[in-house]
Scaffold this motif. Sequence first.
Motif, PDB file in Angstrom:
ATOM      1  N   ASP A   1      10.282   3.515   3.608  1.00  0.00           N
ATOM      2  CA  ASP A   1      11.380   3.269   2.576  1.00  0.00           C
ATOM      3  C   ASP A   1      10.588   2.937   1.218  1.00  0.00           C
ATOM      4  OD1 ASP A   1      13.432   3.770   4.351  1.00  0.00           O
ATOM      5  OD2 ASP A   1      13.715   1.637   4.835  1.00  0.00           O
ATOM      6  N   ALA A   2       9.550   2.022   1.299  1.00  0.00           N
ATOM      7  CA  ALA A   2       8.799   1.593   0.415  1.00  0.00           C
ATOM      8  C   ALA A   2       8.148   2.873  -0.480  1.00  0.00           C
ATOM      9  CB  ALA A   2       7.548   0.713   0.766  1.00  0.00           C
ATOM     10  N   ALA A   3       7.570   3.719   0.416  1.00  0.00           N
ATOM     11  CA  ALA A   3       6.743   4.698  -0.581  1.00  0.00           C
ATOM     12  C   ALA A   3       7.959   5.697  -0.937  1.00  0.00           C
ATOM     13  CB  ALA A   3       6.051   5.427   0.601  1.00  0.00           C
ATOM     14  N   TRP A   4       9.016   5.927  -0.377  1.00  0.00           N
ATOM     15  CA  TRP A   4      10.213   6.640  -1.152  1.00  0.00           C
ATOM     16  C   TRP A   4      10.555   6.122  -2.374  1.00  0.00           C
ATOM     17  CZ3 TRP A   4      12.001  11.514  -0.355  1.00  0.00           C
ATOM     18  CH2 TRP A   4      13.237  11.868  -1.051  1.00  0.00           C
ATOM     19  N   ALA A   5      10.893   4.771  -2.284  1.00  0.00           N
ATOM     20  CA  ALA A   5      11.577   4.309  -3.476  1.00  0.00           C
ATOM     21  C   ALA A   5      10.755   4.224  -4.580  1.00  0.00           C
ATOM     22  CB  ALA A   5      11.823   2.826  -3.084  1.00  0.00           C
ATOM     23  N   ALA A   6       9.545   4.027  -4.331  1.00  0.00           N
ATOM     24  CA  ALA A   6       8.484   3.821  -5.332  1.00  0.00           C
ATOM     25  C   ALA A   6       8.126   5.172  -6.093  1.00  0.00           C
ATOM     26  CB  ALA A   6       7.137   3.313  -5.082  1.00  0.00           C
TER      27      ALA A   6
ATOM     28  N   ALA B   1       0.814  -1.232  -0.075  1.00  0.00           N
ATOM     29  CA  ALA B   1       0.052   0.147   0.027  1.00  0.00           C
ATOM     30  C   ALA B   1       0.846   1.230  -0.050  1.00  0.00           C
ATOM     31  CB  ALA B   1      -0.989  -0.161   1.291  1.00  0.00           C
ATOM     32  N   CYS B   2       1.967   1.224   0.711  1.00  0.00           N
ATOM     33  CA  CYS B   2       2.827   2.377   0.827  1.00  0.00           C
ATOM     34  C   CYS B   2       3.875   2.643  -0.657  1.00  0.00           C
ATOM     35  CB  CYS B   2       3.844   2.320   2.157  1.00  0.00           C
ATOM     36  SG  CYS B   2       2.702   2.331   3.646  1.00  0.00           S
ATOM     37  N   ARG B   3       4.098   1.513  -0.788  1.00  0.00           N
ATOM     38  CA  ARG B   3       4.518   1.569  -2.293  1.00  0.00           C
ATOM     39  C   ARG B   3       3.650   2.103  -3.111  1.00  0.00           C
ATOM     40  NH1 ARG B   3       5.661  -3.560  -2.793  1.00  0.00           N
ATOM     41  NH2 ARG B   3       7.622  -3.689  -1.586  1.00  0.00           N
ATOM     42  N   ALA B   4       2.386   1.629  -3.386  1.00  0.00           N
ATOM     43  CA  ALA B   4       1.643   2.043  -4.310  1.00  0.00           C
ATOM     44  C   ALA B   4       1.400   3.750  -3.906  1.00  0.00           C
ATOM     45  CB  ALA B   4       0.197   1.382  -4.083  1.00  0.00           C
ATOM     46  N   ALA B   5       1.242   4.213  -2.935  1.00  0.00           N
ATOM     47  CA  ALA B   5       1.128   5.416  -2.503  1.00  0.00           C
ATOM     48  C   ALA B   5       2.203   6.460  -2.851  1.00  0.00           C
ATOM     49  CB  ALA B   5       0.976   5.738  -1.056  1.00  0.00           C
TER      50      ALA B   5
ATOM     51  N   GLY C   1       9.647   7.115  13.593  1.00  0.00           N
ATOM     52  CA  GLY C   1      11.026   6.873  13.157  1.00  0.00           C
ATOM     53  C   GLY C   1      11.056   5.993  11.863  1.00  0.00           C
ATOM     54  N   PRO C   2      12.373   5.701  11.393  1.00  0.00           N
ATOM     55  CA  PRO C   2      12.615   4.925  10.228  1.00  0.00           C
ATOM     56  C   PRO C   2      11.730   3.667  10.082  1.00  0.00           C
ATOM     57  CG  PRO C   2      14.848   5.731  11.379  1.00  0.00           C
ATOM     58  CD  PRO C   2      13.761   6.172  12.246  1.00  0.00           C
ATOM     59  N   ALA C   3      11.125   3.337   9.148  1.00  0.00           N
ATOM     60  CA  ALA C   3      10.368   2.259   8.987  1.00  0.00           C
ATOM     61  C   ALA C   3      10.341   1.762   7.438  1.00  0.00           C
ATOM     62  CB  ALA C   3       8.755   2.658   9.412  1.00  0.00           C
TER      63      ALA C   3
END
Length: 258
Positions: free
Chosen positions: A193-198, A119-123, A187-189
């Motif tokens: 990372d998934a949202a940022w990378a996508a 879901a975060c990657r999709a966002a 904090g880091p999660a």
Amino acid sequence: MSLDRPIHADPDMPVALRAALEAALRHPPQRVQRVAAGGRAVWLKQAEQLSLRWRLQKGDTRRAFEADREGLHDLAALGLPVAHVVAEGPDFFATAEVGHSIAHLLRNAEFAGPDRIAACRAAGAALAALHRAGVAHGRPSIRDICWDGQMARFIDLERYRKGRAGEGQMALDVLILVHSMFAITRGPAAEIDAAWAAWRGAAPEGLLHAVRARARRARWLGVLARLGLRLRPALRELRAVPLTLDHVAAQGCDTTAP
């Protein structure tokens, strides 16, 4: 009591849902409410009727309401990931329910795992899609991005402005997205990372540089936030400011490699 406001609805809206929507419109207006019937649901949004005092305090809510409606129509016409407007009238519109907000997923441990990462990657990918189209959301907080198990869609475009957005506006979008995630994770999660990378993997060339530049110019906010935390150590939004700026500062400028 009859409905004295015209309503234009999708022809495939279930009869029961349309009746429930019309019934909701007969009552005193609420800014936002969920209306469900016939196994489906919509979110009804109505223009606020404010006194002069509240207009002075809250600003031009009618402008925000119309910006939201215009943004949903404009972005849908471009094939971008937004909630579909299924019914509307002069002072209201209703959008299809499109799942849980990303904020809800992050706050509830029951959603932890691969689905939440997806879901975060999709966002992040959805925000990059807007930016590739030259569009800035204006306030892409994760409470305004919903996930239905298949894709992420934006809701609440009250800060939408027609016309091609500048890099500075798009960069601010990214900082708001990351900040809203840190406000929950503290904090880091892996989800961040998934949202940022996508986003980074699909963003327009050079936009990462603009994001980092905007974060550098905002470093004074990080200093103020750290000072403020001495007085309000539990304030999540305040704690998220330096976390966001530090996170962006740690990213490289090569947008071809997430």
